[in-house]
Design a protein around this motif. Sequence first.
Motif, PDB file in Angstrom:
ATOM      1  N   GLU A  47     160.508 116.548  32.185  1.00 29.10           N
ATOM      2  CA  GLU A  47     159.542 117.259  31.339  1.00 29.10           C
ATOM      3  C   GLU A  47     158.113 116.937  31.756  1.00 29.10           C
ATOM      4  O   GLU A  47     157.261 117.825  31.807  1.00 29.10           O
ATOM      5  CB  GLU A  47     159.766 116.914  29.863  1.00 29.10           C
ATOM      6  N   GLU A 101     160.608 123.621  33.218  1.00 28.70           N
ATOM      7  CA  GLU A 101     161.134 124.240  32.003  1.00 28.70           C
ATOM      8  C   GLU A 101     162.640 124.144  31.927  1.00 28.70           C
ATOM      9  O   GLU A 101     163.231 124.281  30.871  1.00 28.70           O
ATOM     10  CB  GLU A 101     160.755 125.726  31.964  1.00 28.70           C
ATOM     11  N   LYS A 153     169.691 115.103  24.387  1.00 34.13           N
ATOM     12  CA  LYS A 153     168.586 115.958  23.944  1.00 34.13           C
ATOM     13  C   LYS A 153     168.830 116.440  22.510  1.00 34.13           C
ATOM     14  O   LYS A 153     167.939 116.372  21.661  1.00 34.13           O
ATOM     15  CB  LYS A 153     168.472 117.151  24.909  1.00 34.13           C
ATOM     16  N   ARG A 159     159.866 115.181  25.234  1.00 39.43           N
ATOM     17  CA  ARG A 159     159.490 116.135  24.182  1.00 39.43           C
ATOM     18  C   ARG A 159     160.742 116.785  23.600  1.00 39.43           C
ATOM     19  O   ARG A 159     160.791 117.122  22.436  1.00 39.43           O
ATOM     20  CB  ARG A 159     158.560 117.210  24.753  1.00 39.43           C
ATOM     21  N   ILE A 177     162.921 120.881  27.188  1.00 42.24           N
ATOM     22  CA  ILE A 177     163.433 121.405  28.460  1.00 42.24           C
ATOM     23  C   ILE A 177     164.835 121.992  28.274  1.00 42.24           C
ATOM     24  O   ILE A 177     165.635 121.487  27.492  1.00 42.24           O
ATOM     25  CB  ILE A 177     163.436 120.297  29.543  1.00 42.24           C
TER      26      ILE A 177
END
Lengths: 204, 298
Positions: B67, B72, B89, B111, B114
């Motif tokens: 990320e 992406e 994730k 974050r 992705i």
Amino acid sequence: MQEQTAFQVSGDAARELSAEIAGRSEQPIASCYQCRRCAAGCPVGEATGYLTPDRLIRMVLLGDRKMALNNDLVWRCLSCYTCGTRCPNGIHTSRVTETLKQMAREERLEPLHPKTDSFHRSFVKTSLFWGRMNEVGLMAAYQARVLWSCLKRRDFREMRSEISSQTRFGLSLFRLGRLHPGWTVSRGRRELGRLAAKSGRHSR
Amino acid sequence: MEYAYYPGCTLKQSAFPLDRQSRKVLRALGHGLTEIRDWNCCGATSASKLDDFLEVAMPARNIGIAESAGFEEMLIPCSACYSKTVVAKTRMNRDPRLKQEINSELAHQVRGEIRVSSILEPLFDAARSRELGQRVSRQLSGVVAACYYGCMLTRFPLDVDLRDDAENPGFMEAVLEAAGGTSLDWQEKTFCCGASATVYDRETALDLMGRIFSDALARGANCLVTLCPVCQMNMDAYQEAYCSRLGRSRRLPVLFITELVGLALGLGYKELYLDRHFVDPAPLLREMERQQETEAAS
Ligand code: SF4
Ligand code: SF4
């Protein structure tokens, strides 16, 4: 009679064990209605016989701690996720078997399938150490654990068969050019080490 | 498309052909792969058996690296690495406290935005958009494949967005057919091969593999096609063992889907490392050539 037994054991022990396992595994085990869709698809069902995922859930709900923490399904579960994919109540028994393995380890119980335990421990230990899994290093660490336990039991036959089958497998990989001589390492091992220390349970 | 590429440990070692094939095939389809820097082991199926926190923390570091490099989408050929990364994730996005706790030790923060894909996704998209079909220079005629998905590609221990069907997936079949091959409807395409149990619970694993093999053979397959490096290794390396238990004399090559797609795209036998199998795929390839000649002649 049967029903009464079930009601009797749903006392403190049962409440405590189900709450602990439901919480740690994050699975809604109390909603299991014993439909056995999980059992029908479990690939190790033939090896574990009586003990199918539904019965493991039942065991936990009834509070049978000793059985639940160390049985054939807990150690044979392949984490194939079939039971959870098919369960109408969204219960992933694979998560439950993982939680039970962790609890058994925390309580320092002798694992029912020591080789399985040795493999997963060796995997995590060596991967954290190098930051990556090295196949040769992993197998050496695993073999060392297995051979040591054979030696303690003075089981020399098992020792010989382990050594010969692993050597044969290694040689056949080598002949196909699929055995990697180099070592692969990640500098991330330091960050991983700190994360592992934070969690702190793995090293036992 | 430019992907963050995570090979994982096995693809740098015994399953190195899958790494090379994936790069070559995706490049041939016009994609770019950038290997993420200094990636680490995802913990595979072992970490979760020891520790719920590490199960998430190990793949998390790789997500953070991908990320922060601005990608992406992350592409992961190995099914186990793919599954574990998706699980990490998902669990971090569900539990912001967990994410924060992990981030506090990471140089590259997660974050959790992705997209994580197996290589089946770009292959399937190329098949659906007919781009794959257009780029095929050698039809896979004569290949009758039992597409074997195993566990980790379609089943997850929590709810995730899945493009394919969990119980009866069809992405591999679509890809093969776009490349001119034939695929079969069969029973055991998502049955477990035993994975690492070949090391510590071999009898159980051999039973499972025997069941998969027998069904593929009974339906008339001339090869097994897979994506998972563990499934490939197991079904290939232990074929003598499980077949002799069943008294079977036929053998079936066990190929990565990238090998067949690579052949269809015109890549060579050696270039795809087709000579690195326990069960030699050469007879299958001769059959392919024979069929192509008859088709060309008629
Ligand atoms: S499928 Fe779910 S509800 Fe049915 S028996 Fe298994 S765990 Fe219980
Ligand atoms: S995850 Fe474990 S318990 Fe569930 S079906 Fe697979 S092997 Fe059986």
